[in-house]
Each structure stands twice: as C-alpha cells, then as structure tokens.
Design an enzyme around this catalytic site. Structure first.
Site, PDB file in Angstrom:
ATOM      1  N   CYS A  94       0.792  -1.212   0.000  1.00 48.45           N
ATOM      2  CA  CYS A  94       0.000   0.000   0.000  1.00 48.45           C
ATOM      3  C   CYS A  94       0.833   1.273   0.000  1.00 48.45           C
ATOM      4  O   CYS A  94       1.430   1.584  -1.023  1.00 48.45           O
ATOM      5  CB  CYS A  94      -0.974  -0.056   1.166  1.00 48.45           C
ATOM      6  SG  CYS A  94      -2.452   0.924   0.895  1.00 48.45           S
ATOM      7  N   ARG A 132     -13.465  17.245  -0.730  1.00 53.79           N
ATOM      8  CA  ARG A 132     -12.883  17.693   0.549  1.00 53.79           C
ATOM      9  C   ARG A 132     -13.249  16.656   1.609  1.00 53.79           C
ATOM     10  O   ARG A 132     -14.428  16.332   1.790  1.00 53.79           O
ATOM     11  CB  ARG A 132     -13.472  19.056   0.947  1.00 53.79           C
ATOM     12  CG  ARG A 132     -12.716  20.270   0.397  1.00 53.79           C
ATOM     13  CD  ARG A 132     -13.519  21.549   0.628  1.00 53.79           C
ATOM     14  NE  ARG A 132     -13.871  21.736   2.036  1.00 53.79           N
ATOM     15  CZ  ARG A 132     -13.002  22.198   2.960  1.00 53.79           C
ATOM     16  NH1 ARG A 132     -11.762  22.503   2.597  1.00 53.79           N
ATOM     17  NH2 ARG A 132     -13.387  22.358   4.220  1.00 53.79           N
ATOM     18  N   HIS A 205      -3.097  -5.873   2.531  1.00 55.50           N
ATOM     19  CA  HIS A 205      -2.759  -5.878   3.961  1.00 55.50           C
ATOM     20  C   HIS A 205      -3.317  -7.180   4.529  1.00 55.50           C
ATOM     21  O   HIS A 205      -3.840  -8.022   3.839  1.00 55.50           O
ATOM     22  CB  HIS A 205      -3.466  -4.721   4.670  1.00 55.50           C
ATOM     23  CG  HIS A 205      -2.993  -3.363   4.327  1.00 55.50           C
ATOM     24  ND1 HIS A 205      -1.820  -2.831   4.813  1.00 55.50           N
ATOM     25  CD2 HIS A 205      -3.560  -2.379   3.568  1.00 55.50           C
ATOM     26  CE1 HIS A 205      -1.694  -1.586   4.360  1.00 55.50           C
ATOM     27  NE2 HIS A 205      -2.735  -1.299   3.617  1.00 55.50           N
TER      28      HIS A 205
HETATM   29  N1  GLN Z   1      -2.233   6.795   2.393  1.00 54.85           N
HETATM   30  C1  GLN Z   1      -2.361   5.909   1.307  1.00 54.85           C
HETATM   31  C2  GLN Z   1      -3.760   5.893   0.711  1.00 54.85           C
HETATM   32  O1  GLN Z   1      -4.648   6.290   1.286  1.00 54.85           O
HETATM   33  C3  GLN Z   1      -1.962   4.490   1.713  1.00 54.85           C
HETATM   34  C4  GLN Z   1      -2.905   3.883   2.701  1.00 54.85           C
HETATM   35  C5  GLN Z   1      -2.363   2.589   3.326  1.00 54.85           C
HETATM   36  O2  GLN Z   1      -1.193   2.277   3.323  1.00 54.85           O
HETATM   37  N2  GLN Z   1      -3.237   1.781   3.904  1.00 54.85           N
HETATM   38  O3  GLN Z   1      -3.932   5.418  -0.346  1.00 54.85           O
END
Ligand code: GLN
Length: 268
Positions: A94, A132, A205
């Site tokens: 991610c 937003r 994940h």
């Molecule tokens: N901040 C990134 C997004 O929103 C990655 C999110 C994450 O690693 N779960 O896409």
C-alpha cells in the site's frame, strides 16, 4: 543459509497487521533451519544493497508518507534501486508500494516523489475528484476498503485493502495479478499490484503472508536466490495457513463451496 531482511520504517509504516509479514518470513525460515537477520531501517538509516536480501515495507496514512518520502528519496533511494536491480526481493504494501512508484499525489493534492522502482504512479481519489474530506462519509466514499481477492497465476491470494490512492501502471509494467474481488490498483482496470524483478508491490494488507504461504515462500526463494542461486524449500505443514486462507475466501465471497472450488482456492 542466511536471509537478511531490510525492514523499512517499522515505527512509522505498518498498518492492518503488515508487521505480521516479517514474523511470517522469520517463522517459515526458522522451520527450515534458515537463519534470518532483521535490519530495522528507520528515518536517517542507510540501506546496504549488498547485505539486504529482502526489503519489507508496510502501509501508512498520507501523514506517515509525508514523514518518510524525502528520506526514502535522498537517503535510501539509490541503494534500494540498486538492490532491486541486482536481484534483492521486496514486498511493499500500500503506502510503501505507492512510494516505490514514480509519485503519490495525496488527498490534499501534494505530489510526493517516489523511487520509480515500479513504473507506475498513484493519485488519491479525493485529489482526482476534488472531494474535501471534511466528513467521515466523504472520507469513506473515496477509499477502497474491504476484502481483496487476487488471481496470481494458478493461485488465488486473499488480503484486506484500505486506500484512497489509485495506482496506474505504465505501459509495459507487469501487475501482480488480476482482481477477483475488491478495488486493487485503481478499481478500474482489474489489475492488482506490480512486479519488477523480485520486487512486488501490492494493496494486500492483512497481513498478506500468513494466509498466502505460497506468496511468502515465493519471496523467500527469490530473496535467497541472490546469494545462493536457485534454492529448494522443504514443504511445511500449512494446514492452519490453508484453512485461514480458505476461511478468508469464504468470508470474502460468502459463496457456496462449489463456487470456491470453481475458483480453485489453489493454495497448494
Ligand atoms: N495513504 C495511502 C492511501 O490512502 C496508503 C494507505 C495505506 O497504506 N493503507 O492510499
């Protein structure tokens, strides 16, 4: 045999159990008598491309990515590119996956430059739509959240995704697999993740490895091949892993057994 893990930003980048990927590699190696050393590589620390066999990095919120991206570029970038080019394995989840692409445009529209290991870029859906994120509902409306099922060759991988970023692979880039269920890279082109050499980027994940032992072993073999050439890994009793995989598939699809068999859970 010995395997050296380079664990990037363990105190900043780990979400939805990503830390479990490190534990899984250690366990699966230990069960085969393979020694593992873990280098925790934090902000300011250098990466030794001749030493690390497997780079692991987890996910994080936009704020975490802001914290690490400059360090990733300036302190670690050249070494990570060299390590991957010379065959080190990598598993980037991610936010880590996004920062190994060319850039990640945050929800606020800031462009965080990435390493360009993956020929891809990522834009947060909120930046694409000009949404937003001032309410939970709006924040949720631009995220891909839930179970993720990916066909990876003959196998089916299961994980969990939660991201606002939409990743677009550039021409000639190879996805990790195709989407069976979930958003994956961008909820548009049916692709998930990216593969370059022995480096894998993904939105899975969970953590990913415990429920997908075949993927964990693939990375272990790839990581060891840099030092030892082609290696054979003794099979392990993955009864628990396989039933966790099948259970996750069942929950994600809530489909009858025949459907899952049709899909071919394919963990063996
Ligand atoms: N901040 C990134 C997004 O929103 C990655 C999110 C994450 O690693 N779960 O896409």
């Amino acid at each position: 045999m010995k395997l050296v893990i380079g664990y990037l930003y363990p105190s900043v980048m780990s979400q939805y159990g990503d830390r479990g990927n490190v534990i899984t590699i250690v366990q699966r190696c230990a069960s085969r008598g393979i020694d593992v050393e873990i280098d925790s590589i934090e902000i300011g620390d250098r990466v030794d491309p001749d030493r690390v066999d497997l780079l692991l990095v987890g996910g994080g919120a936009d704020s975490h990515q802001r914290l690490v991206y400059e360090d990733l570029l300036t302190v670690k970038g050249a070494s990570i590119r060299r390590a991957v080019a010379e065959g080190s394995a990598a598993f980037a989840v991610c936010a880590g996956y996004q920062l190994l692409g060319h850039f990640y445009k945050t929800a606020d529209g800031d462009e965080l430059r990435g390493l360009g290991v993956f020929d891809a870029h990522t834009i947060h859906r909120a930046a694409q739509t000009g949404t937003r994120l001032d309410t939970i509902t709006k924040a949720g409306s631009v995220r891909a959240v839930g179970n993720l099922i990916v066909r990876w060759g003959l196998h089916v991988l299961v994980g969990f995704e939660n991201h606002g970023g939409r990743t677009y692979l550039h021409d000639g880039s190879t996805p990790l697999g195709t989407i069976v269920l979930g958003g994956g890279n961008n909820s548009e082109d049916g692709q998930e993740g990216c593969v370059v050499g022995n480096a894998i980027g993904t939105y899975m994940h969970g953590p990913a490895f415990p429920k997908n032992p075949i993927l964990a072993d693939h990375l272990i073999k790839a990581a060891l091949s840099k030092r030892y050439g082609t290696v054979h890994l003794a099979p392990l009793d993955d009864g628990k892993e396989n039933s966790a995989h099948d259970r996750a598939l069942q929950q994600a699809t809530a489909r009858p057994r025949w459907w899952r068999q049709w899909l071919g859970s394919g963990v063996g």
